[in-house]
Motif scaffolding. Sequence first.
Motif, PDB file in Angstrom:
ATOM      1  N   MET A  27       0.737  -0.966  -0.047  1.00  0.00           N
ATOM      2  CA  MET A  27       0.083   0.007  -0.072  1.00  0.00           C
ATOM      3  C   MET A  27       1.012   1.177   0.159  1.00  0.00           C
ATOM      4  N   VAL A  28       0.403   1.978  -0.825  1.00  0.00           N
ATOM      5  CA  VAL A  28       1.021   3.371  -1.001  1.00  0.00           C
ATOM      6  C   VAL A  28       0.212   4.648  -0.405  1.00  0.00           C
ATOM      7  N   SER A  29       0.515   5.405   0.395  1.00  0.00           N
ATOM      8  CA  SER A  29      -0.159   6.536   0.904  1.00  0.00           C
ATOM      9  C   SER A  29       0.297   7.844   0.726  1.00  0.00           C
ATOM     10  N   ASN A  30      -0.559   8.947   0.375  1.00  0.00           N
ATOM     11  CA  ASN A  30       0.253  10.051   0.246  1.00  0.00           C
ATOM     12  C   ASN A  30       0.588  11.067   1.443  1.00  0.00           C
ATOM     13  N   THR A  31      -0.388  10.795   2.473  1.00  0.00           N
ATOM     14  CA  THR A  31      -0.261  11.669   3.702  1.00  0.00           C
ATOM     15  C   THR A  31       0.124  10.924   4.781  1.00  0.00           C
ATOM     16  N   LEU A  32       0.174   9.752   5.024  1.00  0.00           N
ATOM     17  CA  LEU A  32       0.572   8.838   6.021  1.00  0.00           C
ATOM     18  C   LEU A  32       1.779   9.437   6.817  1.00  0.00           C
ATOM     19  N   SER A  33       2.794   9.386   6.278  1.00  0.00           N
ATOM     20  CA  SER A  33       4.042   9.777   7.115  1.00  0.00           C
ATOM     21  C   SER A  33       3.984  11.016   7.570  1.00  0.00           C
ATOM     22  N   GLU A  34       3.453  11.992   7.146  1.00  0.00           N
ATOM     23  CA  GLU A  34       3.199  13.367   7.688  1.00  0.00           C
ATOM     24  C   GLU A  34       1.985  13.521   8.612  1.00  0.00           C
ATOM     25  N   THR A  35       0.897  13.060   8.459  1.00  0.00           N
ATOM     26  CA  THR A  35      -0.111  13.255   9.448  1.00  0.00           C
ATOM     27  C   THR A  35      -0.523  11.898  10.179  1.00  0.00           C
TER      28      THR A  35
END
Length: 330
Positions: free
Chosen positions: A190-198
């Motif tokens: 799975m690749v997520s766009n905002t997971l690492s920041e928020t």
Amino acid sequence: MNWGIISAANIAYDEVVPAIRRSANSKPYALATKTKEKAQRFQIDHVYATYEDLLGDENVTSVYIPLPNALHHNMVIQSLKSHKHVLVEKPATISLEEMKNIAIAAKETGHYFLEGFMYQYHKQHKKMHGLLPQIGDIVHIKSHFSWLLENEQDIRLNPSLGGGAMYDVGCYCMHAITQLIGFKPAAVSMVSNTLSETTVDRTSVCTMIDKHGKMATFTCSMEMPFLDYYEIIGKIGSLKVSHSFRPDVSKSGFGIVELYNNAGDLIEQHKIQDDQYLRQIEYFEQQVSSKNLFRESLRQSLEMSHYLEQAYKSAYKNGEFIEVEDFHYA
């Protein structure tokens, strides 16, 4: 069947409580909420200020739990141990360990547990299964569920409450692929766009591979226009189910099942209307009466918790494929 509603959530007011009222064998008997205004709009006779008070009412036989995702686990177990059958909104839990605890409680108490993937009871999916042999061996499955979330204070953006696109709408895609269609992943990315920041994913793309090397993919998002479908591609044709998860809020109100040949020509189209929320309540009633599928509902939810957990594990590792071990519920 006397239902107790655990909180005055919008989904309870808009969809589930009206469906309970449409059933010939159920009624909304009690509601737990501290807000007088919310209680009044439900027009339910018995109102409790706490969840514990509602669970203490012996006249309540079943409860519906639409709390935020991270609060499901404790309330489900408390409800089961209070001798209530339980319908909980999806996803049932935010970890496999939590779901294992629920399975133990359900087995010990002998009360029914069901995770609320209401879409699956719509008649369009029965039509899909009837047409499935005509496309040959399945080669690939894909799905999409998105909607535009504009309220930045929405609980679905709160990581402590189990927010995120995968938990909110992606779990429908994963459920359709793994439970409705029967694809069993051996590895997931799975690749997520905002997971690492928020620590909350607003858009995620998931790829699953089974032990035969076949793939299934889906996109889920809270920052795209509303769109929901799944598509099954076979060796000699394909099937597409449009409005697959929320046909009730589509412009036509229909689910649309389309069969194509291997040249891409439309062979059959079926527009199907049904009451999926009512069908879910009726299914729940039937299972409580028969006890035939108690184990099946737990098996599916355990698998789903396992898959979701592995998907998020992959996302935190930048999309690395994570092995999905075979899961057997004893």
